[in-house]
Scaffold this motif. Structure first.
Motif, PDB file in Angstrom:
ATOM      1  N   LYS A   1       0.835  -1.206   0.000  1.00  0.00           N
ATOM      2  CA  LYS A   1       0.000   0.000   0.000  1.00  0.00           C
ATOM      3  C   LYS A   1       0.869   1.255   0.000  1.00  0.00           C
ATOM      4  O   LYS A   1       0.531   2.231  -0.655  1.00  0.00           O
ATOM      5  CB  LYS A   1      -0.929   0.005   1.212  1.00  0.00           C
ATOM      6  CG  LYS A   1      -2.211  -0.747   0.959  1.00  0.00           C
ATOM      7  CD  LYS A   1      -3.108  -0.703   2.151  1.00  0.00           C
ATOM      8  CE  LYS A   1      -4.246   0.265   1.970  1.00  0.00           C
ATOM      9  NZ  LYS A   1      -5.121   0.252   3.149  1.00  0.00           N
TER      10      LYS A   1
ATOM     11  N   VAL B   1      -4.889  -1.131  -4.162  1.00  0.00           N
ATOM     12  CA  VAL B   1      -5.831  -0.091  -3.772  1.00  0.00           C
ATOM     13  C   VAL B   1      -6.655  -0.557  -2.577  1.00  0.00           C
ATOM     14  O   VAL B   1      -6.684   0.095  -1.549  1.00  0.00           O
ATOM     15  CB  VAL B   1      -6.753   0.281  -4.949  1.00  0.00           C
ATOM     16  CG1 VAL B   1      -7.688   1.406  -4.536  1.00  0.00           C
ATOM     17  CG2 VAL B   1      -5.927   0.684  -6.160  1.00  0.00           C
ATOM     18  N   VAL B   2      -7.284  -1.701  -2.734  1.00  0.00           N
ATOM     19  CA  VAL B   2      -8.039  -2.258  -1.604  1.00  0.00           C
ATOM     20  C   VAL B   2      -7.355  -3.549  -1.147  1.00  0.00           C
ATOM     21  O   VAL B   2      -6.880  -4.331  -1.961  1.00  0.00           O
ATOM     22  CB  VAL B   2      -9.518  -2.527  -1.967  1.00  0.00           C
ATOM     23  CG1 VAL B   2     -10.282  -1.229  -2.087  1.00  0.00           C
ATOM     24  CG2 VAL B   2      -9.633  -3.318  -3.257  1.00  0.00           C
ATOM     25  N   GLU B   3      -7.325  -3.735   0.174  1.00  0.00           N
ATOM     26  CA  GLU B   3      -6.560  -4.846   0.748  1.00  0.00           C
ATOM     27  C   GLU B   3      -7.102  -6.209   0.362  1.00  0.00           C
ATOM     28  O   GLU B   3      -6.365  -7.174   0.256  1.00  0.00           O
ATOM     29  CB  GLU B   3      -6.536  -4.716   2.272  1.00  0.00           C
ATOM     30  CG  GLU B   3      -5.842  -3.462   2.732  1.00  0.00           C
ATOM     31  CD  GLU B   3      -5.568  -3.468   4.229  1.00  0.00           C
ATOM     32  OE1 GLU B   3      -6.025  -4.400   4.908  1.00  0.00           O
ATOM     33  OE2 GLU B   3      -4.882  -2.542   4.694  1.00  0.00           O
TER      34      GLU B   3
ATOM     35  N   THR C   1      -7.947  -7.535  -2.244  1.00  0.00           N
ATOM     36  CA  THR C   1      -7.476  -8.172  -3.472  1.00  0.00           C
ATOM     37  C   THR C   1      -6.293  -9.105  -3.222  1.00  0.00           C
ATOM     38  O   THR C   1      -6.015  -9.981  -4.013  1.00  0.00           O
ATOM     39  CB  THR C   1      -7.029  -7.114  -4.499  1.00  0.00           C
ATOM     40  OG1 THR C   1      -6.140  -6.204  -3.866  1.00  0.00           O
ATOM     41  CG2 THR C   1      -8.214  -6.362  -5.037  1.00  0.00           C
TER      42      THR C   1
END
Lengths: 226, 107
Positions: free
Chosen positions: B38, B44-46, B48
């Motif tokens: 990150k 972007v979003v965890e 994934t």
């Protein structure tokens, strides 16, 4: 004053507001639908659950009562199925279609907006006794539950025991969550439609309130918005 | 043509390599990897990360051990398998090639 729930999230104990709990349930249900076609959906979801627990402990402290905004924050960090399909990451290579073209983004979207067909639920929003008739009406696609109710009355009058209603009451579950209600009506379930229906409900309330206020102010002009 | 889409496609293949690379350096706990990724704006979003790790594990490129933790339940630490090492080598060859091409063309 709010009701709270105690939960075990990924092995950590938490105390959480009821509305926050509902939101979390919806979130995990949406993940379950999204990862359904993966090899080990439950393992993935459990990993995410553990991560969510860690986020809560980092941000809210160990003994805090989690609120809806804590849950929303965590969901924003973890991402919704919508985010996953935008990122295109982690898509199972064993899937039949290769996800290399941009157009297939739309197909992905369809994955979590799955249509269950209908499921029988009792409808607590529209009940006289247990909501069995209105639930059946929803299931059968009858627009007004009055017809099912009449049918039952006719059945009882013609000698069929009302015990059958009681049995249905017992075996058919009530539609408790927003997702249940969607399923009851055969509408597609995803976070967006759920959010939409919550908004609608809220709008409905404000409209009713406005109508009530207007009718007080101006008795001649009866105005009712629905 | 959406630039975000293209960027996501590029990240996708790259992320696989970076994940294997990080784990090949040392056994890794996903939350620590996520933090690093990150910072570098690679994810972007965890969420994934978990399907990706799961897929690499199912393909036997990675494995994991449960390790006790002081602050909660046992944690999954991922390690790279021999198959994973070979896979990573291949990816790195391609990566180096790509890098050279980009460098030579953008002069």
């Amino acid at each position: 004053m709010k009701k709270i729930v105690n939960i075990n999230l990924g092995g950590y104990p938490f105390t959480i507001d009821v509305d926050a709990y509902d939101k979390m349930e919806e979130y995990f249900a949406s993940l379950e639908r999204y990862f359904k076609e993966y090899d080990n959906p439950h393992e993935i979801i459990f990993d995410i659950e553990v991560r969510m627990a860690e986020l809560f402990r980092e941000n809210a402290g160990e003994h805090a009562i989690l609120s809806l905004s804590d849950v929303n924050k965590a969901i924003k960090i973890l991402g919704t199925p919508e985010d996953f399909s935008k990122e295109n990451i982690g898509i199972n290579e064993n899937d039949k279609e290769e996800n290399t073209t941009f157009d297939s983004n739309e197909d992905r979207n369809r994955n979590y907006e799955y249509r269950v067909g209908r499921k029988v639920f009792r409808d607590p929003d529209n009940k006289i006794l247990g909501g069995v008739c209105s639930g059946l009406a929803n299931y059968l696609g009858v627009s007004d539950p009055i017809w099912i109710r009449l049918l039952f009355v006719v059945l009882f009058v013609s000698g069929i025991s009302p015990v059958i209603y009681i049995i249905l009451w017992i075996i058919i579950p009530a539609a408790k969550t927003v997702a249940d209600k969607k399923e009851m009506k055969g509408e597609p379930i995803d976070i967006e439609t759920i959010a939409q229906s919550i908004e609608d409900e809220f709008d409905n309330l404000t409209d009713q309130f406005k109508g009530f206020r207007d009718s007080l102010r101006n008795k001649k002009r009866k105005r009712r918005k629905r | 043509m959406n630039v975000e889409n293209t960027k996501a496609q590029m990240r996708k293949g790259f992320l696989e390599m970076i994940t294997l690379l990080m784990i090949s350096n040392e056994e890794s706990y996903p939350s620590d990897m996520i933090k690093r990724l990150k910072e570098k704006e690679l994810i972007v979003v965890e969420g994934t990360m978990y399907p990706l790790l799961n897929r690499l594990k199912n393909d036997k490129l990675l494995g994991y051990n449960w390790k006790e933790s002081t602050s909660g339940p046992p944690r999954k630490y991922y390690y790279i398998t021999d198959k994973g090492k070979l896979f990573l080598e291949e990816l790195q060859k391609t990566w180096n090639n790509l890098k050279n091409v980009v460098e030579s063309i953008s002069k």
